[in-house]
Design an enzyme around this catalytic site. Structure first.
Site, PDB file in Angstrom:
ATOM      1  CG  HIS A   1      -5.303  11.157   2.659  1.00 51.83           C
ATOM      2  ND1 HIS A   1      -6.495  10.713   3.146  1.00 51.83           N
ATOM      3  CD2 HIS A   1      -4.532  10.045   2.511  1.00 51.83           C
ATOM      4  CE1 HIS A   1      -6.468   9.418   3.297  1.00 51.83           C
ATOM      5  NE2 HIS A   1      -5.275   8.978   2.934  1.00 51.83           N
TER       6      HIS A   1
ATOM      7  CG  HIS B   1      -2.118   8.126   5.504  1.00 53.35           C
ATOM      8  ND1 HIS B   1      -0.782   7.871   5.716  1.00 53.35           N
ATOM      9  CD2 HIS B   1      -2.554   7.132   4.691  1.00 53.35           C
ATOM     10  CE1 HIS B   1      -0.418   6.781   5.056  1.00 53.35           C
ATOM     11  NE2 HIS B   1      -1.481   6.306   4.429  1.00 53.35           N
TER      12      HIS B   1
ATOM     13  CG  HIS C   1      -4.208   2.201   7.017  1.00 50.34           C
ATOM     14  ND1 HIS C   1      -3.061   2.784   6.544  1.00 50.34           N
ATOM     15  CD2 HIS C   1      -4.918   1.821   5.926  1.00 50.34           C
ATOM     16  CE1 HIS C   1      -3.078   2.763   5.218  1.00 50.34           C
ATOM     17  NE2 HIS C   1      -4.202   2.193   4.823  1.00 50.34           N
TER      18      HIS C   1
ATOM     19  CD  GLU D   1      -6.126   0.008   2.326  1.00 45.03           C
ATOM     20  OE1 GLU D   1      -5.931  -0.328   1.161  1.00 45.03           O
ATOM     21  OE2 GLU D   1      -5.960   1.174   2.748  1.00 45.03           O
TER      22      GLU D   1
ATOM     23  CD  GLU E   1      -1.398  -0.490   0.825  1.00 50.44           C
ATOM     24  OE1 GLU E   1      -2.246  -0.532   1.745  1.00 50.44           O
ATOM     25  OE2 GLU E   1      -1.076   0.556   0.221  1.00 50.44           O
TER      26      GLU E   1
ATOM     27  CB  CYS F   1       2.141   1.176   0.649  1.00 51.80           C
ATOM     28  SG  CYS F   1       1.941   2.025  -0.903  1.00 51.80           S
TER      29      CYS F   1
ATOM     30  CB  CYS G   1      -0.805   4.253  -2.422  1.00 59.97           C
ATOM     31  SG  CYS G   1      -1.649   2.693  -2.077  1.00 59.97           S
ATOM     32  CB  CYS G   2       1.409  -0.167  -4.272  1.00 58.10           C
ATOM     33  SG  CYS G   2       0.342  -0.552  -2.879  1.00 58.10           S
TER      34      CYS G   2
HETATM   35  O1  FUB Z   1      -4.547   6.523   2.106  1.00 58.77           O
HETATM   36  C1  FUB Z   1      -3.435   6.660   1.241  1.00 58.77           C
HETATM   37  C2  FUB Z   1      -2.972   5.307   0.811  1.00 58.77           C
HETATM   38  O2  FUB Z   1      -4.009   4.653   0.105  1.00 58.77           O
HETATM   39  C3  FUB Z   1      -2.656   4.369   1.944  1.00 58.77           C
HETATM   40  O3  FUB Z   1      -1.367   4.502   2.425  1.00 58.77           O
HETATM   41  C4  FUB Z   1      -2.892   3.057   1.315  1.00 58.77           C
HETATM   42  O4  FUB Z   1      -3.017   2.028   2.238  1.00 58.77           O
HETATM   43  C5  FUB Z   1      -4.142   3.310   0.518  1.00 58.77           C
HETATM   44  O5  FUB Z   1      -5.275   3.199   1.305  1.00 58.77           O
HETATM   45 ZN    ZN Z   2      -0.059   1.132  -1.443  1.00 58.25          ZN
END
Ligand code: FUB
Ligand code: ZN
Length: 668
Positions: free
Chosen positions: A164, A216, A286, A338, A354, A356, A434-435
């Protein structure tokens, strides 16, 4: 004819739904989230986010010398486990998920939007101080990711698939650009530019540069944003490079030192890197990663006029919205990874959906709109916004959902491992948070999704109340919008300009409305195209366009290929989906059968002191009491009694304690 989002400075919210939401963000959500990032919320999962920045910047005790192996500390992160630590026994090391930095980045972005909507000196001071802490952590070469700064830079960029760094860079960039646009302050932006330059010197098509790309996605769209604010073409080229490299064989990641090797077959579908993006037709893997990638693809397609890339965006759009999206605008049906499931696999009680992912769907929809003015994109934007996204937060702005199911039985969430991810009550915070800050940045910037502009046209995709201004040929045109969406479809738009302008106005006709009614001044011409009403003429101050989008409450059914909803109906009025909760209807919601041919009665209900519309629908239930000795019995026709169910807006569920909830109800 490419659109740009209007600058938030060009919108002033008027009293109504979105002003209330933006005020909630300012007064409750942002202070609460700042406390969370500093581990000050009692009983909440610790964040460690600001602590990590302080450790990295040597603002706490000395940080450890590089050398601790990154993989000793955090294993491959794909899901959302929290990292349990007792805050009293913390060492001077990195804690939390590898992407913990991004919580700050989303928060600062949300702060930026809030400062535009409502200047607030105290909030700005807190934000400036936070930026000072973050910038202190930056290395001389521009690198800025606390996980590797703390654990050892020799590991940096060695696990692009899972670790990440480019994701954190992307979020930091978005936050920095927004903060600069809001305040004119360059400190964070300059830090990001130095980080971007470092990344640009490391990755790229040139010989000797690394051919990796993010595990990601988000850097792609963030680099486009950086390109737009700096005018520096290198950033657009880097975004394009990341998109072009993705999925090339041999896979770049196969040569990284991963902890876990993937098997043969379509490797890397989880990361949408199983094949080059222009060859992708089905949304897989994902869900958040996917829609962030598709957003970047749409951005780059628009700016580089890449038709193949655009075609891929359109195919992927159809794959998501015609086969893999819940009626609530939720996406990513499977809690395993996810991820998206196969077409039409949309289970209600194990849904992941989710928050996000729906936020990302909105990012993507706006970018699709920027390329092609078609109401369908805005319809999805509106659907995701008023349902899954708003459901991600409670009415107080301090409790959050990560997962947004369409059916909940609290006992199953507690006792059935397959449903552990489905929570019947929102949480104070998450180890993987994250959300919540993602939601804050989206809600705070809704006007930039509601309005876009081309050189001469102002587009209204979402009908939100306020005053919006556009510059055309050096003259300011402004319109005051009154709207009572999402509860009713009356919208009026009044021209406020002092002088005539050549501005054109395009207003979306929502997909849920069969036939709109219009009242337009005689000197304003109009026509309809691709779901938009275009108005033009010699605008005079006070000219008013009145629109009525008849908003009827209706039953909906799903494509019969969706196994989980066959024989079931859901209720929707305009963009808002309704659901039944135990608190209004008692337990065992699955035992009701809805009479979908009967009229629906509208009423109101109080939830946490706030008035909401509710829907009363007719249903039947078996009258005979079941003999509890029998698990099964011979079939016979039973008498049924007529009864009524009360439904509330889906986004307002779980605000009155733990109880059952159902969106899709059995049909009689
Ligand atoms: O991996 C970063 C964030 O954490 C992702 O966007 C979400 O789905 C969660 O896994
Ligand atoms: Zn999230």
């Amino acid at each position: 004819m490419n659109h740009n989002a209007i600058s938030l400075q060009h919108f002033k919210a008027a009293d109504g739904f979105w002003k209330d939401e933006m005020e909630l963000i300012r007064t409750k959500v942002l202070p609460y989230q700042w406390d969370s990032l500093n581990d000050r919320v009692e009983g909440a999962a610790p964040s460690y986010c600001m602590r990590n920045f302080k450790i990295a910047g040597k603002l706490l005790k000395e940080r450890k010398e590089p050398g601790t192996s990154a993989k000793d500390l955090v294993s491959t992160l794909r899901g959302c486990e929290s990292v349990p630590e007792d805050p009293k026994h913390l060492e001077d090391k990195f804690y939390g998920f590898v992407f913990q930095d991004s919580d700050f980045s989303k928060w600062i972005e949300a702060v930026a939007y809030s400062l535009i909507n409502h200047p607030d000196a105290a909030l700005e001071k807190t934000a400036d101080e936070a930026i000072d802490i973050v910038c202190e952590a930056q290395l001389d070469n521009g690198y800025l990711d606390t996980f590797y700064i703390i654990n050892g830079m020799e590991q940096a960029f060695t696990n692009l698939r899972d670790h990440h760094e480019l994701y954190c860079f992307g979020h930091l960039t978005e936050g920095a650009v927004a903060y600069y646009e809001a305040t004119g302050k360059r400190k964070l932006l300059d830090a990001v530019i130095r980080f971007a330059d470092y990344i640009d010197s490391y990755f790229g098509p040139e010989e000797g540069k690394c051919k990796g790309y993010p595990g990601h996605e988000i850097a792609e769209m963030a680099l486009v944003r950086l390109y737009e604010v700096t005018g520096e073409e290198r950033y657009l080229k880097l975004a394009q490079f990341f998109i072009d490299e993705r999925g090339k064989q041999p896979y770049y990641w196969d040569n990284e030192k991963h902890l876990e090797k993937l098997g043969e077959g379509e490797r890397y579908a989880y990361n949408q890197a199983h094949r080059p993006v222009r060859e992708q037709e089905e949304a897989v893997g994902h869900a958040v990663r996917a829609v962030y990638l598709y957003s970047g693809m749409a951005d780059v397609a628009k700016l580089t006029k890449d038709e193949k890339l655009w075609d891929a965006c359109k195919k992927l759009w159809d794959s998501v919205t015609r086969q893999k999206m819940y009626i609530t605008g939720g996406i990513g049906a499977s809690h395993i990874e996810e991820a998206f499931s196969f077409p039409f696999d949309l289970p209600n009680d194990t849904a992941y959906a989710e928050t996000c992912a729906s936020i990302g769907l909105i990012f993507w929809a706006r970018r699709m709109l920027a390329y092609e003015t078609k109401a369908e994109y805005a319809d999805i934007m509106e659907l995701a916004l008023y349902n899954t996204v708003l459901a991600g937060m409670d009415l107080s702005g301090t409790r959050f959902f990560y997962v947004n199911p369409l059916e909940v039985l609290p006992e199953a969430s507690q006792k059935d491992e397959r449903k552990y991810h489905v929570k019947p009550v929102r949480r104070k915070w998450f180890g993987c948070a994250c959300c919540p800050p993602n939601l804050a940045r989206l809600v705070g910037s809704v006007p930039a999704y509601a309005f876009t502009e081309t050189e001469d046209t102002l587009y209204m995709h979402l009908h939100i109340a306020g005053e919006v201004t556009k510059n055309v040929q050096g003259k300011e045109a402004s319109f005051a919008v009154a709207s009572n969406l999402p509860w009713a479809g009356n919208v009026s738009i009044t021209y406020q300009g002092q002088q005539e302008t050549a501005v054109k106005l395009a207003v979306r006709v929502p997909g849920w409305c069969k036939k709109e009614k219009l009242n337009v001044p005689a000197h304003i011409a109009y026509h309809e195209e691709n779901g938009y009403l275009y108005f033009s003429g010699d605008w005079q101050k006070g000219d008013m366009i009145q629109l009525e989008f008849p908003m009827e409450v209706k039953f909906y059914q799903a494509n019969p290929s969706v196994r989980e909803t066959i024989g079931k109906v859901a209720v929707k009025k305009g963009p808002v989906v309704y659901c039944a909760e135990g608190v209004d209807n008692g337990e065992s919601l699955h035992q009701y059968q809805v009479l979908a041919d009967q009229p629906i009665e509208e009423g109101t209900v109080q939830i946490c002191g706030k008035q909401f519309p509710c829907m009363k629908i007719k249903a039947v239930k078996d009258m005979e009491a079941w003999d509890e000795k029998n698990l099964y019995q011979e079939y016979h026709l039973t008498k049924q009694q007529e009864t009524e169910l009360t439904l509330i807006p889906y986004y307002a569920w779980a605000n009155r304690g733990e109880n059952e909830m159902m969106v899709w109800l059995r049909q009689h």
